[in-house]
Write an enzyme that holds these catalytic residues in place. Structure first.
Site, mmCIF file in Angstrom:
data_model
loop_
_atom_site.group_PDB
_atom_site.id
_atom_site.type_symbol
_atom_site.label_atom_id
_atom_site.label_comp_id
_atom_site.label_asym_id
_atom_site.label_seq_id
_atom_site.Cartn_x
_atom_site.Cartn_y
_atom_site.Cartn_z
ATOM 1 N N LEU A 1 -14.649 -19.766 40.128
ATOM 2 C CA LEU A 1 -13.377 -19.155 40.935
ATOM 3 C C LEU A 1 -13.445 -17.771 40.807
ATOM 4 O O LEU A 1 -14.250 -16.991 40.402
ATOM 5 C CB LEU A 1 -12.350 -19.243 40.050
ATOM 6 N N ASP A 2 -12.844 -17.334 42.004
ATOM 7 C CA ASP A 2 -13.098 -15.672 42.274
ATOM 8 C C ASP A 2 -12.399 -15.107 41.024
ATOM 9 O O ASP A 2 -11.398 -15.601 40.185
ATOM 10 C CB ASP A 2 -12.122 -15.225 43.367
ATOM 11 N N LYS A 3 -12.749 -13.927 40.804
ATOM 12 C CA LYS A 3 -12.300 -13.092 39.705
ATOM 13 C C LYS A 3 -10.594 -13.101 39.385
ATOM 14 O O LYS A 3 -10.029 -13.380 38.321
ATOM 15 C CB LYS A 3 -12.494 -11.369 39.682
ATOM 16 N N THR B 1 -8.500 -15.211 40.873
ATOM 17 C CA THR B 1 -8.025 -16.467 41.155
ATOM 18 C C THR B 1 -7.800 -17.023 39.588
ATOM 19 O O THR B 1 -8.789 -17.051 38.717
ATOM 20 C CB THR B 1 -8.743 -17.480 41.873
ATOM 21 N N ARG C 1 -9.227 -18.493 51.080
ATOM 22 C CA ARG C 1 -8.712 -17.135 51.486
ATOM 23 C C ARG C 1 -8.906 -16.929 52.682
ATOM 24 O O ARG C 1 -8.091 -16.431 53.616
ATOM 25 C CB ARG C 1 -9.184 -16.043 50.430
#
Length: 322
Positions: free
Chosen positions: A147-149, A151, A252
Site C-alpha cells: 500500500l502507498d505510504k 493509504t 489514484r
C-alpha cells in the site's frame, strides 16, 4: 599493500592504502572506486565529503583531490543506508488475523511498507522483522503486496515459504479481492458503476509519478479498476474501488484520469479538504482462500479516524449494506 581495521560495535571499517603508481594523478574518488570496488563511486564520494578520508594523516574532503603515487590513503567505510535497512525495529502493529502461515495487518496511514531511498528505516518490513523471527527467512519479510505510504488499511503478509509462494501466485491470478474506499473531488460523472481499463506507466512528462499511457508510444502495463458510486454531493464522491490488477498508484491514477482526483492527493491533482491532509484512500476489505488450509477468509476494517471525520465533514456516510 592495504590494511583493514574493523570496528564491530559501529559497523565501520578503516582501510589504508599506499597509492599505487597506476593511480598517480587520479581523482581521489576515482582511485577509491578501484581500490574499494564493493562500494559505488558516488557513495565513496559522499564518504569523502563527510570527512571519512585521510591523506598522509590529514583529513581530505574533496573527491576531486589529485593523488600522488605512494600517498598514504585511509578511508572509513561506513555501512550504507541500504545495508542497514533490513533490520528489526519494534513498533506497534494492528493484527487483524494471524496463524502460522500468514497475518493480516491494518496498516496506518503514514507507514512506509518497504525500505527505499528517503525511508531506509521505520517501515512495515522493519516492524515485521521485529515481530516474527521467521520473517528473516522470507524475501521482503513476507510482504506480497504493498500500500502507498499514505493509504491506510488491510494487507496480507506471509509467515511461511509455502504461503508466500501461493499468495504471490493468487494475487497474480486475481484471486485475491482487494476493495478500497475512496473520497474523490467533484460529484460523480457517468454511470454509477464504471470499469476503467487503461494502461499505466511512468508519466513521460514527470518521472516522479505515474499516468495513463499509450502503449504504442510509452512503456506501461495493462490496468483495470472497477469504481462503484456509494454517495456523492455537490463537491465530493464516495466510491468503492475494486482492483483487478495491482499497478503502482493504480486507483489514484485512474481517478485522476476520470477527472476525480482523490482528496488531498497533491501528486495527482487533489487538494486538501475536510481536514484531511493525506490521500483519501483506505483498503477496507481483503478476501481470499487460505493458501494452505483452503479456508475462505474475508476481512474488513472501517476507515480510520481522520478519514471518518473527513467523510462526516463532507456530509457523506457509508451505506449500511456496505
Amino acid at each position: 599493500m592495504d590494511d583493514e581495521l574493523a570496528d564491530e560495535t559501529s559497523g565501520t571499517e578503516w582501510r589504508t592504502f599506499m597509492v599505487p603508481a597506476v593511480h598517480h594523478g587520479d581523482r581521489l574518488d576515482r582511485a577509491l572506486a578501484a581500490l574499494v570496488p564493493e562500494f559505488s563511486r558516488s557513495y565513496l564520494s559522499q564518504l569523502v565529503e563527510s570527512g571519512a578520508a585521510r591523506l598522509n594523516g590529514r583529513a581530505v574532503a574533496k573527491p576531486a583531490h589529485k593523488l600522488r603515487a605512494a600517498d598514504q590513503l585511509s578511508i572509513e567505510l561506513r555501512p550504507t543506508p541500504m545495508s542497514q535497512a533490513f533490520v528489526p525495529q519494534a513498533m506497534p502493529l494492528t493484527m487483524v488475523y494471524e496463524d502460522e502461515h500468514l497475518a493480516v495487518i491494518d496498516k496506518p496511514a503514514g507507514l512506509v511498507v518497504h525500505p527505499a531511498p528517503g525511508n531506509w528505516g521505520g517501515t512495515l518490513l522493519n516492524a515485521l522483522l521485529a515481530h516474527d523471527d521467521r520473517a528473516k527467512q522470507l524475501q521482503r519479510a513476507g510482504i506480497v503486496h504493498r500500500l502507498d505510504k499514505d493509504t491506510s488499511g488491510l494487507m496480507v503478509v506471509a509467515r511461511s515459504p509455502a504461503a508466500m509462494e501461493a499468495l504471490v501466485a493468487r494475487i497474480a491470478a486475481r484471486e485475491v479481492r482487494r476493495e478500497y474506499l475512496a473520497l474523490a473531488h467533484h460529484p460523480w460523472r457517468g454511470p454509477a458503476e464504471r470499469e476503467v481499463d487503461a494502461p499505466i506507466g511512468r508519466d513521460p512528462r514527470n518521472r516522479l509519478r505515474m499516468a495513463v499511457v499509450d502503449l504504442e508510444r510509452n512503456p506501461g502495463k495493462p490496468a483495470q479498476t472497477l469504481f462503484q458510486l456509494l454517495r456523492d454531493t455537490e463537491q465530493f464522491s464516495l466510491l468503492r474501488c475494486l482492483l483487478h490488477t495491482g499497478r503502482t498508484h493504480q486507483i489514484r491514477v485512474h481517478l485522476a484520469y476520470l477527472g476525480h482526483p482523490l482528496v488531498a492527493d497533491g501528486l495527482y491533482g487533489g487538494a486538501p479538504a475536510a481536514g484531511l491532509a493525506r490521500q483519501a484512500l483506505h483498503a477496507r476489505r481483503l478476501a481470499f482462500e487460505h493458501p494452505v488450509t483452503g479456508q475462505a477468509l474475508d476481512f474488513s476494517v472501517p476507515p480510520p479516524a481522520d478519514l471518518a471525520a473527513a467523510l462526516a465533514a463532507c456530509g457523506l456516510t457509508i451505506p449500511m449494506t456496505e
